[in-house]
Design a protein around this motif. Structure first.
Motif, PDB file in Angstrom:
ATOM      1  N   ILE A  34     -18.737 -19.896  11.919  1.00 37.21           N
ATOM      2  CA  ILE A  34     -17.747 -20.970  11.959  1.00 37.21           C
ATOM      3  C   ILE A  34     -16.355 -20.391  11.809  1.00 37.21           C
ATOM      4  CG2 ILE A  34     -19.354 -22.700  11.109  1.00 37.21           C
ATOM      5  CD1 ILE A  34     -18.133 -22.436   8.354  1.00 37.21           C
ATOM      6  N   SER A  35     -15.396 -21.147  12.253  1.00 35.98           N
ATOM      7  CA  SER A  35     -13.994 -20.753  12.136  1.00 35.98           C
ATOM      8  C   SER A  35     -13.353 -21.615  11.052  1.00 35.98           C
ATOM      9  CB  SER A  35     -13.286 -20.957  13.471  1.00 35.98           C
ATOM     10  OG  SER A  35     -11.930 -20.635  13.352  1.00 35.98           O
ATOM     11  N   GLU A  36     -12.783 -20.960  10.057  1.00 41.43           N
ATOM     12  CA  GLU A  36     -12.125 -21.678   8.963  1.00 41.43           C
ATOM     13  C   GLU A  36     -10.745 -21.075   8.757  1.00 41.43           C
ATOM     14  OE1 GLU A  36     -15.536 -22.658   5.797  1.00 41.43           O
ATOM     15  OE2 GLU A  36     -15.462 -20.548   6.358  1.00 41.43           O
ATOM     16  N   THR A  37      -9.858 -21.852   8.180  1.00 42.22           N
ATOM     17  CA  THR A  37      -8.526 -21.354   7.860  1.00 42.22           C
ATOM     18  C   THR A  37      -8.245 -21.581   6.387  1.00 42.22           C
ATOM     19  OG1 THR A  37      -7.521 -23.471   8.453  1.00 42.22           O
ATOM     20  CG2 THR A  37      -7.643 -21.795  10.190  1.00 42.22           C
ATOM     21  N   GLY A  38      -7.267 -20.859   5.875  1.00 44.73           N
ATOM     22  CA  GLY A  38      -6.915 -20.998   4.465  1.00 44.73           C
ATOM     23  C   GLY A  38      -7.983 -20.373   3.598  1.00 44.73           C
ATOM     24  N   THR A  39      -8.139 -20.882   2.391  1.00 41.73           N
ATOM     25  CA  THR A  39      -9.181 -20.427   1.482  1.00 41.73           C
ATOM     26  C   THR A  39     -10.392 -21.330   1.660  1.00 41.73           C
ATOM     27  OG1 THR A  39      -7.537 -19.667  -0.102  1.00 41.73           O
ATOM     28  CG2 THR A  39      -9.745 -20.024  -0.938  1.00 41.73           C
ATOM     29  N   ALA A  40     -11.578 -20.741   1.679  1.00 37.55           N
ATOM     30  CA  ALA A  40     -12.802 -21.518   1.862  1.00 37.55           C
ATOM     31  C   ALA A  40     -13.749 -21.269   0.690  1.00 37.55           C
ATOM     32  CB  ALA A  40     -13.459 -21.147   3.186  1.00 37.55           C
ATOM     33  N   VAL A  55     -22.697  -9.133  -6.913  1.00 39.06           N
ATOM     34  CA  VAL A  55     -22.610  -8.653  -5.532  1.00 39.06           C
ATOM     35  C   VAL A  55     -21.319  -9.151  -4.889  1.00 39.06           C
ATOM     36  CG1 VAL A  55     -23.605  -8.857  -3.214  1.00 39.06           C
ATOM     37  CG2 VAL A  55     -25.093  -8.397  -5.181  1.00 39.06           C
ATOM     38  N   TYR A  56     -21.117 -10.456  -4.903  1.00 37.58           N
ATOM     39  CA  TYR A  56     -19.998 -11.034  -4.158  1.00 37.58           C
ATOM     40  C   TYR A  56     -18.629 -10.684  -4.723  1.00 37.58           C
ATOM     41  CZ  TYR A  56     -23.053 -13.513  -1.019  1.00 37.58           C
ATOM     42  OH  TYR A  56     -23.994 -13.816  -0.066  1.00 37.58           O
ATOM     43  N   GLN A  57     -18.517 -10.433  -6.011  1.00 38.43           N
ATOM     44  CA  GLN A  57     -17.188 -10.110  -6.547  1.00 38.43           C
ATOM     45  C   GLN A  57     -16.685  -8.763  -6.061  1.00 38.43           C
ATOM     46  OE1 GLN A  57     -17.797 -10.592 -10.728  1.00 38.43           O
ATOM     47  NE2 GLN A  57     -18.522  -8.509 -11.043  1.00 38.43           N
ATOM     48  N   HIS A  58     -17.553  -7.968  -5.411  1.00 35.22           N
ATOM     49  CA  HIS A  58     -17.150  -6.664  -4.884  1.00 35.22           C
ATOM     50  C   HIS A  58     -16.970  -6.667  -3.367  1.00 35.22           C
ATOM     51  CE1 HIS A  58     -17.573  -4.738  -8.731  1.00 35.22           C
ATOM     52  NE2 HIS A  58     -18.735  -5.342  -8.890  1.00 35.22           N
ATOM     53  N   VAL A  59     -17.038  -7.823  -2.731  1.00 37.18           N
ATOM     54  CA  VAL A  59     -16.931  -7.918  -1.279  1.00 37.18           C
ATOM     55  C   VAL A  59     -15.479  -8.147  -0.879  1.00 37.18           C
ATOM     56  CG1 VAL A  59     -17.615  -9.285   0.733  1.00 37.18           C
ATOM     57  CG2 VAL A  59     -19.295  -8.749  -1.048  1.00 37.18           C
ATOM     58  N   ASP A  60     -14.999  -7.329   0.053  1.00 35.55           N
ATOM     59  CA  ASP A  60     -13.639  -7.490   0.556  1.00 35.55           C
ATOM     60  C   ASP A  60     -13.512  -8.857   1.226  1.00 35.55           C
ATOM     61  OD1 ASP A  60     -10.983  -6.684   1.145  1.00 35.55           O
ATOM     62  OD2 ASP A  60     -11.593  -6.102   3.172  1.00 35.55           O
ATOM     63  N   GLY A  61     -12.511  -9.597   0.867  1.00 36.08           N
ATOM     64  CA  GLY A  61     -12.299 -10.934   1.395  1.00 36.08           C
ATOM     65  C   GLY A  61     -12.718 -12.033   0.431  1.00 36.08           C
ATOM     66  N   ALA A 100     -10.036 -15.151   6.971  1.00 36.11           N
ATOM     67  CA  ALA A 100      -9.364 -14.178   7.837  1.00 36.11           C
ATOM     68  C   ALA A 100      -9.915 -12.769   7.602  1.00 36.11           C
ATOM     69  CB  ALA A 100      -7.856 -14.204   7.599  1.00 36.11           C
ATOM     70  N   LYS A 101     -10.582 -12.568   6.435  1.00 39.92           N
ATOM     71  CA  LYS A 101     -11.128 -11.250   6.096  1.00 39.92           C
ATOM     72  C   LYS A 101     -12.652 -11.197   6.188  1.00 39.92           C
ATOM     73  CE  LYS A 101      -7.388  -9.859   3.037  1.00 39.92           C
ATOM     74  NZ  LYS A 101      -7.060  -9.387   1.692  1.00 39.92           N
ATOM     75  N   ILE A 102     -13.314 -12.295   5.881  1.00 40.08           N
ATOM     76  CA  ILE A 102     -14.769 -12.349   5.937  1.00 40.08           C
ATOM     77  C   ILE A 102     -15.183 -13.767   6.302  1.00 40.08           C
ATOM     78  CG2 ILE A 102     -15.055 -12.826   3.459  1.00 40.08           C
ATOM     79  CD1 ILE A 102     -17.595 -10.947   3.680  1.00 40.08           C
ATOM     80  N   SER A 103     -16.165 -13.875   7.167  1.00 33.68           N
ATOM     81  CA  SER A 103     -16.586 -15.199   7.623  1.00 33.68           C
ATOM     82  C   SER A 103     -17.751 -15.729   6.779  1.00 33.68           C
ATOM     83  CB  SER A 103     -17.019 -15.132   9.092  1.00 33.68           C
ATOM     84  OG  SER A 103     -18.265 -14.451   9.209  1.00 33.68           O
ATOM     85  N   TYR A 104     -17.996 -17.009   6.936  1.00 32.28           N
ATOM     86  CA  TYR A 104     -19.135 -17.623   6.259  1.00 32.28           C
ATOM     87  C   TYR A 104     -20.433 -16.959   6.716  1.00 32.28           C
ATOM     88  CZ  TYR A 104     -22.302 -21.211   4.485  1.00 32.28           C
ATOM     89  OH  TYR A 104     -23.307 -21.875   3.822  1.00 32.28           O
ATOM     90  N   GLY A 105     -20.542 -16.705   7.998  1.00 36.09           N
ATOM     91  CA  GLY A 105     -21.731 -16.037   8.526  1.00 36.09           C
ATOM     92  C   GLY A 105     -21.943 -14.663   7.923  1.00 36.09           C
ATOM     93  N   GLU A 106     -20.874 -13.930   7.708  1.00 34.70           N
ATOM     94  CA  GLU A 106     -20.991 -12.616   7.074  1.00 34.70           C
ATOM     95  C   GLU A 106     -21.423 -12.743   5.614  1.00 34.70           C
ATOM     96  OE1 GLU A 106     -17.814 -10.012   9.676  1.00 34.70           O
ATOM     97  OE2 GLU A 106     -17.034 -11.404   8.177  1.00 34.70           O
ATOM     98  N   LEU A 107     -20.950 -13.789   4.934  1.00 29.60           N
ATOM     99  CA  LEU A 107     -21.408 -14.031   3.565  1.00 29.60           C
ATOM    100  C   LEU A 107     -22.904 -14.340   3.556  1.00 29.60           C
ATOM    101  CD1 LEU A 107     -18.450 -16.193   2.196  1.00 29.60           C
ATOM    102  CD2 LEU A 107     -18.957 -13.811   1.636  1.00 29.60           C
TER     103      LEU A 107
END
Length: 152
Positions: A34-40, A55-61, A100-107
């Motif tokens: 998905i495409s999102e803008t701002g903070t998600a 895990v997630y606190q060390h992920v860029d974005g 802009a740095k990491i997508s929901y799909g990547e999460l």
């Protein structure tokens, strides 16, 4: 994508060694994103929330990863009550991220690659009970669609 794969490899190196006889599996990138803008915001449950948060606190974005409870009544959202396994809550993590740095799909890819084993019903490793179940709590219809496409 290369950065994401390096992140997944680095996080996987932090986890416990593989059980004898287990082969590592590469989890593919999502077929739909998905495409999102701002903070998600994303909310995932995958066993003990401290591990998921770690895990997630060390992920860029990722801006922040906060442990809490999802799926039950707000009145029951405390450690002592949830630990009994009868509140409907799952230990979950709220992830604030920069799309802009990491997508929901990547999460989602990190969730399925590193965070948990979805084949373990109501448990992750030594933690057992419904509060340790795997769950995705979408914050939008777009997230629900992306998660469903990734799982199916």
């Amino acid at each position: 994508m290369r950065i994401l794969l390096k992140t997944i490899a680095a996080i996987a190196a932090l986890s416990l060694p593989a059980i004898a006889g287990e082969e590592p599996r590469a989890i593919p990138a999502p077929s739909a994103d998905i495409s999102e803008t701002g903070t998600a915001t994303a909310i995932f449950a995958g066993g003990c929330f401290w591990g998921v948060q770690g895990v997630y606190q060390h992920v860029d974005g990722v801006i922040s990863a906060t442990s809490g409870y999802a799926g039950g009544s707000q009145a029951d959202a405390n450690y002592r009550t949830v630990s009994g396994g009868r509140t409907g809550h799952a230990e979950a993590v709220r992830i604030e991220y920069d799309p802009a740095k990491i997508s929901y799909g990547e999460l989602l890819q990190i969730l399925f690659s590193v965070v948990h084993d979805p084949t373990q019903l109501n448990r992750q490793g030594p933690d057992t009970g419904t509060q340790y179940r795997s769950a995705i709590f979408p914050t939008s219809d777009a997230q629900a669609g992306a998660a469903k496409a990734y799982i199916c």
